[in-house]
Write an enzyme that holds these catalytic residues in place. Structure first.
Site, PDB file in Angstrom:
ATOM      1  N   VAL A  49       0.807  -1.144  -0.044  1.00  0.00           N
ATOM      2  CA  VAL A  49       0.037   0.042  -0.145  1.00  0.00           C
ATOM      3  C   VAL A  49       0.848   1.319   0.015  1.00  0.00           C
ATOM      4  O   VAL A  49       0.524   2.352  -0.398  1.00  0.00           O
ATOM      5  CB  VAL A  49      -0.866   0.076   1.209  1.00  0.00           C
ATOM      6  CG1 VAL A  49      -1.604   1.224   1.272  1.00  0.00           C
ATOM      7  CG2 VAL A  49      -1.715  -1.254   1.173  1.00  0.00           C
ATOM      8  N   CYS A  50       1.966   1.224   0.707  1.00  0.00           N
ATOM      9  CA  CYS A  50       2.904   2.370   0.858  1.00  0.00           C
ATOM     10  C   CYS A  50       3.178   3.104  -0.295  1.00  0.00           C
ATOM     11  O   CYS A  50       3.025   4.537  -0.517  1.00  0.00           O
ATOM     12  CB  CYS A  50       4.156   1.900   1.561  1.00  0.00           C
ATOM     13  SG  CYS A  50       3.962   1.244   3.170  1.00  0.00           S
ATOM     14  N   PRO A  51       3.803   2.553  -1.403  1.00  0.00           N
ATOM     15  CA  PRO A  51       4.096   3.154  -2.512  1.00  0.00           C
ATOM     16  C   PRO A  51       2.982   4.073  -3.159  1.00  0.00           C
ATOM     17  O   PRO A  51       3.187   5.174  -3.834  1.00  0.00           O
ATOM     18  CB  PRO A  51       4.623   2.196  -3.631  1.00  0.00           C
ATOM     19  CG  PRO A  51       4.295   0.863  -2.988  1.00  0.00           C
ATOM     20  CD  PRO A  51       4.086   0.952  -1.633  1.00  0.00           C
ATOM     21  N   GLU A  53       0.437   5.348  -1.761  1.00  0.00           N
ATOM     22  CA  GLU A  53       0.309   6.703  -0.996  1.00  0.00           C
ATOM     23  C   GLU A  53       1.359   7.726  -1.231  1.00  0.00           C
ATOM     24  O   GLU A  53       1.015   8.650  -1.257  1.00  0.00           O
ATOM     25  CB  GLU A  53       0.036   6.333   0.545  1.00  0.00           C
ATOM     26  CG  GLU A  53      -0.819   5.303   0.713  1.00  0.00           C
ATOM     27  CD  GLU A  53      -0.932   5.322   2.597  1.00  0.00           C
ATOM     28  OE1 GLU A  53      -1.908   5.489   3.071  1.00  0.00           O
ATOM     29  OE2 GLU A  53       0.175   4.815   2.988  1.00  0.00           O
ATOM     30  N   ILE A  54       2.722   7.112  -1.375  1.00  0.00           N
ATOM     31  CA  ILE A  54       3.639   8.174  -1.494  1.00  0.00           C
ATOM     32  C   ILE A  54       3.768   8.798  -2.969  1.00  0.00           C
ATOM     33  O   ILE A  54       3.819  10.006  -3.149  1.00  0.00           O
ATOM     34  CB  ILE A  54       5.069   7.476  -1.122  1.00  0.00           C
ATOM     35  CG1 ILE A  54       5.280   7.085   0.110  1.00  0.00           C
ATOM     36  CG2 ILE A  54       6.273   8.396  -1.639  1.00  0.00           C
ATOM     37  CD1 ILE A  54       6.334   5.795   0.226  1.00  0.00           C
TER      38      ILE A  54
END
Length: 200
Positions: A49-51, A53-54
């Site tokens: 999920v992190c990439p 959001e970034i």
């Protein structure tokens, strides 16, 4: 978890990768005092999920800058891992050369200061903090690990804060840029609800 709204944002000094790709050892939150800041945390680099959001923050970076907002990202990875992730294209699971600083919180001190360390996983939850020019937290939202955040909602919060700062009005439910605010008194709420209660 701590509620920091209305309180001074914890300052920190740590290594970071800047938006131009330079690695620095002494990035400080307080160096950007006098500006609005969005400080957001994610669990780990090279995850799932992190990439998304970034990249979502980076895709809106021009909008944040137009509003006078500095965007700062943080995770518990090292500055070298951050650097490698920036050098990995989105097509290969990376984030590309995003244009804002990414701070290395390898000792978890920043994550703990903001009260968002996951109790079992030991990583940062998906916390976002809107910090005003005086270093006061005006808005925070924290998602658990599976739940990606909505960056457009943070942009809305920035605009709401700027509206309040400029006009002295409070922003009712669902307020968006260009819509009417409300005077913070009995007459103001009666006037606003009389005109808008069916649309809320």
């Amino acid at each position: 978890m701590s509620v920091l709204v209305g309180r001074q944002a914890p300052d920190f000094e740590a290594a970071a990768v800047l938006g131009n790709g330079e690695i620095v050892e002494n990035f400080k939150l307080s160096d950007s005092n006098g500006k609005l800041r969005v400080l957001f945390f994610w669990p780990l680099d090279f995850t799932f999920v992190c990439p998304s959001e970034i990249i979502a923050h980076d895709n809106r970076l021009a909008q944040f800058k137009e509003l006078g907002v500095e965007v700062i990202g943080v995770s518990i990875d090292s500055q070298f891992t951050h650097y490698a992730w920036r050098k990995t294209s989105p097509e290969k699971g990376g984030i590309g050369e995003v244009g804002f600083p990414i701070v290395a919180d390898v000792k978890h001190e920043i994550t703990q200061a903001y009260g968002i360390e996951h109790p079992e996983a030991g990583v940062a939850m998906r916390g976002s903090f809107l910090i005003d020019e005086n270093g006061i937290v005006q808005h925070q939202v924290v998602n658990n690990l599976p739940l990606g955040r909505n960056v457009d909602e943070m942009l809305r919060m920035v605009k709401a804060l700027k509206h309040h700062q400029k006009h002295g009005e409070v922003c009712p439910a669902g307020w968006e840029e260009g819509k009417e605010g409300m005077q913070a008194d009995a007459e103001g709420v009666a006037k606003y609800l009389g005109a808008h209660s069916q649309a809320l």
